[in-house]
Write an enzyme that holds these catalytic residues in place. Structure first.
Site, mmCIF file in Angstrom:
data_model
loop_
_atom_site.group_PDB
_atom_site.id
_atom_site.type_symbol
_atom_site.label_atom_id
_atom_site.label_comp_id
_atom_site.label_asym_id
_atom_site.label_seq_id
_atom_site.Cartn_x
_atom_site.Cartn_y
_atom_site.Cartn_z
ATOM 1 N N LYS A 206 57.792 17.192 8.825
ATOM 2 C CA LYS A 206 58.681 16.157 8.289
ATOM 3 C C LYS A 206 57.872 15.081 7.584
ATOM 4 O O LYS A 206 56.701 14.855 7.883
ATOM 5 C CB LYS A 206 59.504 15.532 9.410
ATOM 6 C CG LYS A 206 58.680 14.755 10.433
ATOM 7 C CD LYS A 206 59.533 14.227 11.571
ATOM 8 C CE LYS A 206 58.646 13.472 12.581
ATOM 9 N NZ LYS A 206 59.404 13.005 13.751
ATOM 10 N N ASP A 232 59.740 18.002 23.018
ATOM 11 C CA ASP A 232 59.241 16.702 22.544
ATOM 12 C C ASP A 232 59.034 15.785 23.744
ATOM 13 O O ASP A 232 59.540 16.045 24.838
ATOM 14 C CB ASP A 232 60.238 16.073 21.566
ATOM 15 C CG ASP A 232 59.560 15.152 20.557
ATOM 16 O OD1 ASP A 232 58.337 14.921 20.690
ATOM 17 O OD2 ASP A 232 60.245 14.671 19.631
#
Length: 324
Positions: A206, A232
């Protein structure tokens, strides 16, 4: 005779240094579970608030000569951190034998380096504040960056939520499992899970326009027909995790789940998760999550922290309890 006297002396010394567990205001829910696992009472402490917002803490029982465990996550707002600092100072002035800060969620950890000119390194500042206040040890979980442990000059017991997440993933019995990281920075964490389960790993790359705003994202790897588990350390506004899930479903993924250690879940995170292609999002109770989200599933880490406290008191290995 000398051996008998030495044995009696050692037993007496151990009796003179028991441990007690206390909690800050907003992490009491977790501290109570930890104490239930330990089979002990949560210590009595009062937080007094003043009209102007100032507050003070006081221990309502003697802690002289005790090993004191102070449970408090430092999630927003900053009062949680200030309360912990006051607890540490009060314990030091009350002649505690040792002061162990139990911080399931260590805030400001995203500021772990100077990545641009004229910025603060918040994680180092917090480490300095805790050290100056007087902690003798830190117990925390899934730091945003492992190198934060080096900011402290006291022992750091760094726990991993994989201890509770791995059994949960096992229980799902997913076929064609793929582990994914929502960004390149989390590749090491995701790779550990992928190696343990013996499955492929994919990455999301990203680029950000600014903090909490994603400009572009691409998936590196094959997710078609796969059951994907995104890994995450925290979810803040859920922009990254939900965009990754939607993108993977668009590329043919059979299902997408997310496991994340810390549910910061700032607005509009709950709405984003509810409206996304995520099958479910699983996180720990390191931070209290009180909003209603049908896709959210919370797993408690109280047992893991209770076991760690036992091992610290018995001078046993901490790392041996980890799965990965």
């Amino acid at each position: 005779m000398q051996k008998i006297l030495n044995s009696l002396f050692n037993k007496t010394m151990s009796l003179q240094a028991p441990f007690k567990v206390f909690s800050g205001s907003n992490t009491r829910y977790l501290a109570e579970k930890i104490c239930a696992s330990l089979g002990c009472e949560l210590g009595n402490m009062i937080v007094q608030h003043f009209a102007d917002g100032e507050f003070g803490v006081s221990f309502e029982e003697s802690i002289r000569g005790n090993h004191v465990f102070l449970v408090q996550s430092t999630f927003p707002n900053a009062d949680n951190l200030m309360e912990l600092l006051l607890m540490i100072d009060a314990a030091k002035r009350a002649s505690a034998k040792s002061i162990i800060a139990v911080i399931p969620y260590f805030g400001w950890a995203r500021q772990d380096r100077k990545d641009q000119p004229r910025v603060a390194i918040g994680a180092k500042l917090i480490a300095d504040l805790l050290s100056v206040a007087g902690i003798d040890r830190l117990i925390t979980m899934d730091l945003h960056a492992d190198q934060i442990q080096g900011f402290f000059n006291v022992p750091v017991d760094h726990l991993y939520a994989s201890t509770v997440f791995v059994p949960y993933i096992d229980s799902l019995k997913l076929e064609n499992l793929v582990i994914a990281s929502p960004d390149v920075g989390g590749s090491k964490r995701a790779n550990s899970y992928a190696k343990y389960f013996g499955v492929p790993m994919v990455l999301c790359h990203k680029s950000r326009a600014k903090a909490n705003v994603i400009e572009n994202m691409v998936v590196i790897g094959d997710v078609k027909g796969k059951n994907v588990v995104l890994v995450d350390d925290m979810v803040d506004t859920a922009g990254t995790i939900t965009k990754a899930a939607d993108l993977m479903i668009a590329q043919g993924a059979k299902s997408v789940r997310a496991i994340t250690s810390h549910a910061v879940m700032s607005d509009p995170a709950t709405e984003r998760v509810s409206g996304s292609q995520l099958e479910e999002i699983i996180f720990t109770d390191s931070i209290p999550y009180t909003k209603n989200c049908p896709k959210a599933h919370v797993i408690s880490i109280a047992g893991m922290f209770a076991e760690t406290i036992k091992r610290v008191m018995d001078n046993e290995s901490i790392s041996s309890q980890f799965i990965i």
